[in-house]
Design a protein around this motif. Sequence first.
Motif: not given
Length: 338
Positions: A204-216
């Motif tokens: 699974v390739l999980l993309k970071r949300g545009p307003a997400a913190s690293i912990e989220e």
Amino acid sequence: MIVVMKPGATEEMVQAMVKRVEEMGLKAHVIVGEERTVIAAAGIKRDSHQEELESCAEVEKVVPIVAAYKVASKETKPEPTVVKTRDLTIGGSHVGVIAGPCSVESEEQILQVAHQVKAAGATGLRGGAFKPRTSPYSFQGMKEDGLKLLALAREETGLAVVTEVMTPHHVDLLCQYADVLQIGARNMQNYHLLQAVGETRLPVLLKRGPAASIEEFLLAAEYILDQGNQQVILCERGIRTFETHTRFTLPLATVPYLHERTHLPVVIDPSHGTGVASLVPPMCAAAIAAGCDGLILEVHPDPSRAMSDGAQSLTPQAFAETMETCRKVAAALGKELG
């Protein structure tokens, strides 16, 4: 908690410990390392749990996990995770390269670009069959017909297919065609979807949300890992800031920061991260210099006619030139590109 088994612990011992952890109401994740096996015990623990487990003869020690993300944490697994599918390797000494159009548009288009990126050194083929678009009137993708074309391109080139899944009820369908399931930025916190792909055993390739913190971001990965799927790839695709000269702001400091905290491989998406085709090649080189484990790029045979994201798509020639530059940077770091 991390239950560290003694060297030489047998499979029977490990499974007996898993049963004991689960009897405590905790979820057990077995992680086989280079030297020994550990069991990550996640859930609400009592002080007596640690003492009880430490008393077992086959256990070397029990260590509390400080990070909120338990299974993704480097505390749980010090060795970097390497994800492999077909000829695509992400992590270790390899910098995997996934390239292709934003959307599958036709058989001619996807086959042409697949052969071109393969010739330049890519080992993964990206292409959207189901497209999440801001406007309901924009091109939404070819859906299953697009998946069939991706499978045809894989048959002709051997490239691993990386494509986006948008809803839990699409997971079974995509598993019939894809080699890697992509979770887009808009769905990073779609927890039902994360759990659904976690129940598969596809990478699974999980993309970071545009307003997400690293912990989220890491806690989203934890949802997948918690279901037993250990093949998770983190993808930094840029965050939303006050800047307007690029589509998003691509923070490459994410790469070493994540490598300090998690064993999961990190891929960079400079196409979405900048939104400007001319900025993609230098950001690719910079990402590799920062230590990324892979790149995912948009390549289109005729970007001016692309049905989505043409402005950030490289031509096949520009992609080949970018690969040559990146190959030199990777070699300087003792890594192999593609």
